[in-house]
Scaffold this motif. Structure first.
Motif, short mmCIF file in Angstrom:
data_model
loop_
_atom_site.label_atom_id
_atom_site.label_comp_id
_atom_site.label_asym_id
_atom_site.label_seq_id
_atom_site.Cartn_x
_atom_site.Cartn_y
_atom_site.Cartn_z
N HIS A 9 0.80 -1.23 0.00
CA HIS A 9 0.00 0.00 0.00
C HIS A 9 0.84 1.28 0.00
O HIS A 9 0.64 2.18 0.82
N ASP A 35 -1.99 -5.50 -3.69
CA ASP A 35 -2.19 -4.21 -3.02
C ASP A 35 -0.86 -3.48 -2.83
O ASP A 35 -0.43 -3.18 -1.72
N ASP A 38 -2.10 2.66 -3.29
CA ASP A 38 -3.22 3.29 -2.57
C ASP A 38 -2.95 3.39 -1.06
O ASP A 38 -2.32 2.54 -0.46
N HIS A 67 -6.82 -3.52 -5.31
CA HIS A 67 -6.43 -2.14 -5.63
C HIS A 67 -5.82 -2.04 -7.02
O HIS A 67 -6.03 -1.04 -7.71
N TRP A 86 -12.80 3.49 -6.32
CA TRP A 86 -11.35 3.60 -6.13
C TRP A 86 -11.02 4.73 -5.16
O TRP A 86 -10.16 4.56 -4.28
N ASN A 89 -11.26 3.89 -1.63
CA ASN A 89 -10.22 2.94 -1.20
C ASN A 89 -8.81 3.49 -1.33
O ASN A 89 -7.85 2.72 -1.41
#
Length: 211
Positions: A9, A35, A38, A67, A86, A89
């Motif tokens: 992330h 992921d 984001d 993601h 999106w 998130n």
């Protein structure tokens, strides 16, 4: 050796520190569970790091996270509904890392998102992002479930008799190690840790959040 690394992330500094700590050699297999982007501060930097890493570590495998699915979906459709999902998130942190313009995303990064795998099988281990629908054969699993499922999978008993499922997606305070499932998303972007599992002996490597 086989290594699996949980949800990053955008936490580039934590990723760098974890890879340095694990120090996989060029023959090891390193499986990232999705992921990559984001919520965290440097999604662009994470993708660049992973591309460089896989250029030297040829046995690297990238699993698709929800993601990666969201960013590619919105990039292709520009549909307001896809943006709403999106954005909810963590999209804005990713766009910030690309100069607040989705058109700045390099083609190499778009190809990276597109080429990530829904799942990977290694012996009796199945690597996915979210999990699998209990009681459904692997060949009949839906992408939506593999990317997004949580409780129905996590609280099921022996969701797939043939495999032990290694997954991320659902943040936990510590890794979940059971006979039929292993969860290694330990919430780095939320102030937890970034986790790597060495499959051969179940050794856990971790670094605290370095946002």
């Amino acid at each position: 050796m086989i290594y699996a690394i949980g949800d990053i992330h955008g936490c580039l500094d934590s990723l760098k520190q974890l890879v340095e700590k694990v120090n996989p050699n060029l023959e090891d297999k390193v499986i990232f569970l999705g992921d990559y982007i984001d919520r965290g501060p440097d999604s662009k930097g994470v993708v660049e790091f992973l591309l460089r890493f896989s250029a030297t570590h040829k046995n690297t495998i990238f699993i698709k996270g929800n993601h990666e699915w969201m960013i590619k979906r919105f990039y292709d459709t520009r549909d307001p509904k896809d943006w709403e999902l999106w954005e909810y998130n963590g999209a804005r942190k990713t766009l910030e890392s690309y100069g607040n313009n989705i058109e700045n995303i390099p083609i190499e990064h778009l190809k990276f998102f597109e080429k990530t795998k829904l799942y990977h099988v290694e012996g009796r281990y199945l690597f996915v992002h979210g999990g699998i629908k209990p009681g459904i054969n692997l060949s009949n699993q839906k992408a939506e479930d593999i990317l997004w499922i949580r409780d129905e999978f996590i609280y099921s008993e022996k969701p797939l008799k043939r495999y032990t499922v290694v997954f991320g997606h659902t943040p936990m305070h510590k890794p979940l190690i059971e006979s039929d499932k292993i969860g290694i998303d330990t919430g780095c972007v939320y102030g937890g840790s970034l986790t790597c599992l060495r499959l051969d002996d179940k050794k856990i490597f971790q670094v605290r959040c370095k946002k």
